[in-house]
Each structure stands twice: as structure tokens, then as C-alpha cells.
Motif scaffolding. Structure first.
Motif, PDB file in Angstrom:
ATOM      1  N   ALA A  77       0.867  -1.183   0.000  1.00 40.91           N
ATOM      2  CA  ALA A  77       0.000   0.000   0.000  1.00 40.91           C
ATOM      3  C   ALA A  77       0.900   1.228   0.000  1.00 40.91           C
ATOM      4  O   ALA A  77       2.055   1.174   0.437  1.00 40.91           O
ATOM      5  N   PRO A  78       0.376   2.346  -0.503  1.00 37.97           N
ATOM      6  CA  PRO A  78       1.217   3.535  -0.616  1.00 37.97           C
ATOM      7  C   PRO A  78       1.301   4.357   0.666  1.00 37.97           C
ATOM      8  O   PRO A  78       0.344   4.440   1.428  1.00 37.97           O
ATOM      9  N   VAL A  79       2.461   4.954   0.850  1.00 39.87           N
ATOM     10  CA  VAL A  79       2.633   6.027   1.820  1.00 39.87           C
ATOM     11  C   VAL A  79       2.687   7.307   0.992  1.00 39.87           C
ATOM     12  O   VAL A  79       3.503   7.429   0.068  1.00 39.87           O
ATOM     13  N   THR A  88       5.076   6.094  -2.123  1.00 43.18           N
ATOM     14  CA  THR A  88       6.056   5.012  -2.054  1.00 43.18           C
ATOM     15  C   THR A  88       5.349   3.771  -1.540  1.00 43.18           C
ATOM     16  O   THR A  88       4.649   3.839  -0.525  1.00 43.18           O
ATOM     17  N   PRO A  89       5.516   2.623  -2.225  1.00 45.24           N
ATOM     18  CA  PRO A  89       4.878   1.399  -1.740  1.00 45.24           C
ATOM     19  C   PRO A  89       5.650   0.771  -0.584  1.00 45.24           C
ATOM     20  O   PRO A  89       6.882   0.696  -0.613  1.00 45.24           O
ATOM     21  N   TYR A  90       4.887   0.338   0.421  1.00 44.57           N
ATOM     22  CA  TYR A  90       5.451  -0.381   1.565  1.00 44.57           C
ATOM     23  C   TYR A  90       4.685  -1.684   1.734  1.00 44.57           C
ATOM     24  O   TYR A  90       3.488  -1.747   1.476  1.00 44.57           O
ATOM     25  N   ARG A  91       5.389  -2.697   2.203  1.00 53.97           N
ATOM     26  CA  ARG A  91       4.777  -4.013   2.372  1.00 53.97           C
ATOM     27  C   ARG A  91       4.048  -4.099   3.712  1.00 53.97           C
ATOM     28  O   ARG A  91       4.570  -3.687   4.751  1.00 53.97           O
ATOM     29  N   ILE A  92       2.859  -4.657   3.662  1.00 51.77           N
ATOM     30  CA  ILE A  92       2.047  -4.887   4.855  1.00 51.77           C
ATOM     31  C   ILE A  92       2.089  -6.382   5.162  1.00 51.77           C
ATOM     32  O   ILE A  92       1.790  -7.204   4.301  1.00 51.77           O
ATOM     33  N   MET A  93       2.450  -6.704   6.387  1.00 49.99           N
ATOM     34  CA  MET A  93       2.479  -8.105   6.808  1.00 49.99           C
ATOM     35  C   MET A  93       1.293  -8.428   7.723  1.00 49.99           C
ATOM     36  O   MET A  93       0.832  -9.550   7.781  1.00 49.99           O
ATOM     37  N   ASP A  94       0.812  -7.423   8.447  1.00 54.90           N
ATOM     38  CA  ASP A  94      -0.274  -7.605   9.406  1.00 54.90           C
ATOM     39  C   ASP A  94      -1.172  -6.359   9.342  1.00 54.90           C
ATOM     40  O   ASP A  94      -0.725  -5.256   9.649  1.00 54.90           O
ATOM     41  N   VAL A 100      -1.152   2.858  10.020  1.00 56.80           N
ATOM     42  CA  VAL A 100      -1.293   4.050  10.862  1.00 56.80           C
ATOM     43  C   VAL A 100      -2.199   5.039  10.131  1.00 56.80           C
ATOM     44  O   VAL A 100      -2.323   5.018   8.907  1.00 56.80           O
ATOM     45  N   LEU A 101      -2.800   5.930  10.894  1.00 53.87           N
ATOM     46  CA  LEU A 101      -3.696   6.923  10.319  1.00 53.87           C
ATOM     47  C   LEU A 101      -2.897   8.127   9.823  1.00 53.87           C
ATOM     48  O   LEU A 101      -2.106   8.711  10.568  1.00 53.87           O
ATOM     49  N   HIS A 102      -3.078   8.454   8.556  1.00 51.19           N
ATOM     50  CA  HIS A 102      -2.443   9.621   7.944  1.00 51.19           C
ATOM     51  C   HIS A 102      -3.205  10.871   8.407  1.00 51.19           C
ATOM     52  O   HIS A 102      -4.409  10.807   8.659  1.00 51.19           O
ATOM     53  N   PRO A 103      -2.531  12.011   8.531  1.00 46.49           N
ATOM     54  CA  PRO A 103      -3.234  13.230   8.951  1.00 46.49           C
ATOM     55  C   PRO A 103      -4.435  13.594   8.069  1.00 46.49           C
ATOM     56  O   PRO A 103      -5.348  14.264   8.513  1.00 46.49           O
ATOM     57  N   TYR A 104      -4.453  13.136   6.805  1.00 49.86           N
ATOM     58  CA  TYR A 104      -5.572  13.441   5.907  1.00 49.86           C
ATOM     59  C   TYR A 104      -6.727  12.461   6.060  1.00 49.86           C
ATOM     60  O   TYR A 104      -7.690  12.520   5.322  1.00 49.86           O
ATOM     61  N   GLY A 105      -6.620  11.515   7.018  1.00 45.11           N
ATOM     62  CA  GLY A 105      -7.750  10.650   7.323  1.00 45.11           C
ATOM     63  C   GLY A 105      -7.741   9.265   6.713  1.00 45.11           C
ATOM     64  O   GLY A 105      -8.667   8.503   6.935  1.00 45.11           O
ATOM     65  N   MET A 106      -6.710   8.921   5.942  1.00 49.45           N
ATOM     66  CA  MET A 106      -6.661   7.574   5.384  1.00 49.45           C
ATOM     67  C   MET A 106      -5.578   6.773   6.103  1.00 49.45           C
ATOM     68  O   MET A 106      -4.669   7.340   6.701  1.00 49.45           O
ATOM     69  N   TYR A 107      -5.717   5.467   6.055  1.00 46.07           N
ATOM     70  CA  TYR A 107      -4.689   4.610   6.632  1.00 46.07           C
ATOM     71  C   TYR A 107      -3.589   4.397   5.614  1.00 46.07           C
ATOM     72  O   TYR A 107      -3.810   4.445   4.406  1.00 46.07           O
TER      73      TYR A 107
END
Length: 188
Positions: A77-79, A88-94, A100-107
Motif C-alpha cells: 500500500a502507498p505512503v 512510495t509502496p510499503y509491504r504490509i504483513m499484518d 497508521v492513520l495519515h493526517p488526511y484521514g486515510m490509513y
């Protein structure tokens, strides 16, 4: 009305239409769209998949993330970096621990604990949007994140996820807009 004004008008109109779909209906339509996305992944044997983490009235991608994790796929998913206007794509394992919640309201993935992922190894990118036309062009939220990002991943297949209500005749594409390879809706 010039193209920019037409795009702004269309963005507002389709957002209002999308937002007016009742939550229970959106959830059912999202379930169907995710089913089509999973079929695409299985038929085409995609392994490294970048999804967006849905917010507001977007096609819900939580079940898609759960599928990727359950199947031991590389779930990305992107940061979003707002000032730099890049992602930038980061890998999610769990799904519970890594977001984490982004200041603009999306995870988004926690970029301090999740590993980044090489762009040239992404097989499939699911792209959000406000409006989509049948040529694959889309209108997003106006910041151009995906229009700048997608050309960096020419080996990947780019697929938009949308409700049928988001499909329009013309998105009035700009020279920098990049068309998606496919759009999946509840109809297929």
C-alpha cells in the motif's frame, strides 16, 4: 467551459453521486468488485500487488487486503508524502499492526516499521479515482499522485476499481494523464 473547469465540474458531480450511494449498497458493490479483483489476481497469477487503502466512499479494499495476506501474496500500500506529492509502496504483513492513520484521514503503512518495496517488482496496481472513462482515463482528487507514480512501474498492470456510477463518457484527459489498462466495477 474549458477542460479544467469541465474536469472540476465532473469531479464534484461524480463525488456527490458516489457519496450518495447508501453505505450498505456500497459495501455490497465493493464485495462484488473485490471478487472480480481476486479472480483477476488468481487467473493472472499476480504476486506483488499494490492496493489503495480505501477512505470515505471509495470502493472498499479491506477484504482485498485480507485476501492478499491470507494467500501469502506481497501486499503493498502507498505512503503518501503530501509536500513532495509522491507515493512510495510499503509491504504490509499484518493489517492490524502495520497501518497508521495519515493526517488526511486515510490509513497507510507505517513507514518506520514496514519495508519499502522495489517498484520494478510490482505485478499489479489497483488505482482509486473519482471518475473513469472507458478509454481508461480517470479523474482523481487532483494532486496527480498516481499519474506521476504509474509510469515508474511500466511492468505492472494498472487497474481502476470503481462503482458503475463512476463511469463517465469522457474525463477530458490532460497531457500528463496516463490511462489504466482496465477498470473493474460490480458489473465486471
Amino acid at each position: 467551459m474549458n477542460q479544467k473547469q469541465e474536469r472540476e465540474r465532473l469531479r464534484g458531480e461524480v463525488l456527490r453521486k458516489r457519496d450518495s450511494i447508501p453505505l450498505s449498497v456500497r459495501t455490497e458493490l465493493s464485495r462484488r468488485i473485490v471478487h472480480h479483483a481476486i479472480n483477476w489476481i488468481e487467473v493472472n497469477r499476480a504476486d506483488a500487488v499494490l492496493i489503495y487503502l480505501s477512505m470515505r466512499s471509495e470502493v472498499e479494499t479491506g477484504d482485498l487486503l485480507n485476501y492478499l495476506l491470507a494467500q501469502n501474496k506481497i501486499a503493498l500500500a502507498p505512503v503518501m508524502r503530501m509536500k513532495q506529492r509522491d507515493l512510495t509502496p510499503y509491504r504490509i504483513m499484518d493489517a492490524k499492526e502495520d497501518l497508521v492513520l495519515h493526517p488526511y484521514g486515510m490509513y497507510q503503512p507505517n513507514n518506520e516499521t514496514c519495508p519499502s518495496f522495489p517498484l520494478n517488482q510490482i505485478d499489479l496496481i489497483f488505482v482509486p479515482g473519482v471518475a473513469f472513462d472507458l478509454r481508461g482515463y480517470r479523474i482523481g482528487y487532483g494532486a496527480g499522485f498516481y499519474d506521476r507514480f504509474l509510469p515508474q512501474c511500466p511492468q505492472a498492470v494498472w487497474i481502476g476499481l470503481a462503482y458503475e456510477a463512476q463511469i463517465v463518457t469522457n474525463t477530458f484527459p490532460q497531457p500528463w494523464d496516463v490511462p489504466l489498462h482496465q477498470i473493474l466495477t460490480e458489473a465486471a
